[in-house]
Structures are given as structure tokens and as C-alpha cells.
Scaffold this motif. Structure first.
Motif, mmCIF file in Angstrom:
data_model
loop_
_atom_site.group_PDB
_atom_site.id
_atom_site.type_symbol
_atom_site.label_atom_id
_atom_site.label_comp_id
_atom_site.label_asym_id
_atom_site.label_seq_id
_atom_site.Cartn_x
_atom_site.Cartn_y
_atom_site.Cartn_z
ATOM 1 N N THR A 142 0.827 -1.213 0.000
ATOM 2 C CA THR A 142 0.000 0.000 0.000
ATOM 3 C C THR A 142 0.861 1.262 0.000
ATOM 4 N N LEU A 143 2.034 1.213 0.610
ATOM 5 C CA LEU A 143 2.941 2.369 0.530
ATOM 6 C C LEU A 143 3.425 2.578 -0.907
ATOM 7 N N LEU A 144 3.762 1.483 -1.569
ATOM 8 C CA LEU A 144 4.160 1.591 -2.978
ATOM 9 C C LEU A 144 2.990 2.036 -3.852
ATOM 10 N N THR A 145 1.794 1.588 -3.504
ATOM 11 C CA THR A 145 0.605 2.010 -4.235
ATOM 12 C C THR A 145 0.358 3.503 -4.037
ATOM 13 N N VAL B 277 -8.014 -5.027 -0.527
ATOM 14 C CA VAL B 277 -8.136 -4.347 -1.825
ATOM 15 C C VAL B 277 -8.617 -2.915 -1.615
ATOM 16 N N ALA B 278 -9.576 -2.734 -0.716
ATOM 17 C CA ALA B 278 -10.099 -1.385 -0.437
ATOM 18 C C ALA B 278 -9.003 -0.480 0.133
ATOM 19 N N LEU B 279 -8.193 -0.999 1.056
ATOM 20 C CA LEU B 279 -7.094 -0.205 1.613
ATOM 21 C C LEU B 279 -6.087 0.167 0.530
ATOM 22 N N ASN B 280 -5.785 -0.794 -0.328
ATOM 23 C CA ASN B 280 -4.844 -0.535 -1.409
ATOM 24 C C ASN B 280 -5.380 0.549 -2.351
ATOM 25 N N ASN B 281 -6.641 0.445 -2.717
ATOM 26 C CA ASN B 281 -7.250 1.455 -3.591
ATOM 27 C C ASN B 281 -7.323 2.818 -2.903
ATOM 28 N N MET B 282 -7.630 2.811 -1.607
ATOM 29 C CA MET B 282 -7.680 4.071 -0.865
ATOM 30 C C MET B 282 -6.304 4.752 -0.870
ATOM 31 N N SER C 57 1.089 0.543 -15.949
ATOM 32 C CA SER C 57 0.403 -0.734 -16.138
ATOM 33 C C SER C 57 1.131 -1.859 -15.412
ATOM 34 N N MET C 58 2.451 -1.844 -15.457
ATOM 35 C CA MET C 58 3.225 -2.879 -14.755
ATOM 36 C C MET C 58 3.010 -2.780 -13.247
ATOM 37 N N MET C 59 2.922 -1.570 -12.735
ATOM 38 C CA MET C 59 2.750 -1.394 -11.298
ATOM 39 C C MET C 59 1.322 -1.665 -10.851
ATOM 40 N N ALA C 60 0.345 -1.161 -11.580
ATOM 41 C CA ALA C 60 -1.048 -1.237 -11.129
ATOM 42 C C ALA C 60 -1.509 -2.678 -10.955
ATOM 43 N N VAL C 61 -1.302 -3.478 -11.959
ATOM 44 C CA VAL C 61 -1.741 -4.872 -11.896
ATOM 45 C C VAL C 61 -1.008 -5.605 -10.782
ATOM 46 N N THR C 62 0.302 -5.435 -10.739
ATOM 47 C CA THR C 62 1.124 -6.179 -9.795
ATOM 48 C C THR C 62 0.856 -5.761 -8.351
ATOM 49 N N LEU C 63 0.775 -4.459 -8.100
ATOM 50 C CA LEU C 63 0.543 -3.996 -6.732
ATOM 51 C C LEU C 63 -0.827 -4.418 -6.218
ATOM 52 N N THR C 64 -1.812 -4.386 -7.087
ATOM 53 C CA THR C 64 -3.150 -4.814 -6.672
ATOM 54 C C THR C 64 -3.141 -6.296 -6.303
#
Length: 185
Positions: A33-36, A159-164, A136-143
Motif C-alpha cells: 500500500t505504501l508503494l501504491t 483491496v479497499a485499503l490498497n485502492n484508498m 500498467s506494470m505497477m497497477a496490476v502487480t501492486l493490486t
């Protein structure tokens, strides 16, 4: 700061919290989540600054700016499924995350080198495509990585925390960049 502390205390004392911040005890979710947050900062800041530059500084219409973003949006439709398939095939997520961040840094450098008063819309095509590949490489992988190791019942909250965090990163990025632009120009 007081609101954040109050929110944390409130959520920790609830049996059914709206945002289950206890999940941050999982180191994988915390790091992801920090990387996100950082990727959200980069994504939303670039999406915010690019139209401002083209419209306010270079005089393009909103339609022209939107059309200039179309190829990179279509490229993400190609790149994201490829990344997903490679992850399913067993490729290391760390490779995609690292390469994604490096590619986004290259995008920033390319944009910095090309963005001036004489730039044309064509000058932004390659940097935008580079950004698309990195994001694109980060979004898919981090999720995907955000929920690795969580119990099935905790996955929706993870998933909600990551999106937040992505949204918060974007909000911070836009606020900082808007302040910078308004003071600089």
C-alpha cells in the motif's frame, strides 16, 4: 493530524470497522500500500499536469488533449493483460514493480526534457506511452500483491485499503503539484 489520530483510534475500537486498519499488521499489505501510494502520486500527478500544460501553456483545446491521451489509454489495454498473464505464469512480481517504477521515472525525465513552450503534441507521444507501460506494470502487480497472504475474508478490505492509498497518493500529488505550479507560474 487530530482527525487522522481520532479516525485511527475510532476504527481500532470498532468490532466492524469501516476501514480495517488492523490489516496493516501484515507487512506485505503495508509495503504494497505504501508503494501504491507512490504510484498513485505519480499517476494522478501526471494525469493532472499534462492537460494543464497543454491547455494553459500550449493553448490546446480539451478535445485535442483528450485525443492525445487516447493512444496511451489504448496501450494500457494491451499491456495490463500481458502483465497479468506473466504473473500467472510465475514471473516475479518484484520485477514488474521495480521495472514499473524505473519506467515511470524515465517518463518523468523524458517529460522534463521535452516540456517547454515550443513543444508540440507529438513531443509527448513517446513519454505518454512510456508512462503507460510503467503504470500498467505497477497497477496490476501492486493490486495482486496487496492481498497475498491475507485470509479470504480480509481480501475485500485489503483491496479497499490498497485502492484508498492509491487515491490518497493521487490527492497528495495533485495538491503538491498544483501548489508548485501556482507558485512557479
Amino acid at each position: 493530524v487530530v482527525s487522522i489520530v481520532g479516525f485511527i483510534i475510532w476504527e481500532l475500537n470498532e468490532d466492524e470497522p469501516v476501514v480495517n486498519i488492523r490489516l496493516f499488521a501484515d507487512p506485505n499489505l503495508t509495503i504494497t500500500t505504501l508503494l501504491t501510494f507512490v504510484s498513485g502520486f505519480a499517476l494522478f500527478t501526471s494525469v493532472f499536469v499534462y492537460p494543464l500544460l497543454l491547455q494553459r501553456v500550449l493553448g490546446y483545446t480539451p478535445t485535442m488533449v483528450g485525443m492525445s491521451l487516447m493512444p496511451s489509454a489504448l496501450a494500457s489495454l494491451v499491456v495490463m493483460p500481458i502483465v497479468g498473464r506473466r504473473l500467472q505464469a510465475g514471473d516475479s512480481p518484484k520485477i514488474f514493480i521495480t521495472l514499473g517504477f524505473i519506467i515511470v521515472m524515465i517518463y518523468g525525465w523524458m517529460l522534463y526534457k521535452r516540456a517547454d513552450i515550443n513543444a508540440g503534441m507529438g513531443d509527448f507521444f513517446l513519454p505518454l506511452m512510456v508512462r503507460t507501460v510503467g503504470i500498467s506494470m505497477m497497477a496490476v502487480t501492486l493490486t495482486n500483491q496487496a492481498v497475498v497472504g491475507l485470509k479470504p475474508r480480509d481480501i475485500p478490505q485489503g483491496v479497499a485499503l490498497n485502492n484508498m492509498m492509491r487515491q490518497l497518493g493521487g490527492a497528495f500529488g495533485i495538491a503538491i503539484m498544483n501548489t508548485y505550479i501556482s507558485q512557479r507560474f
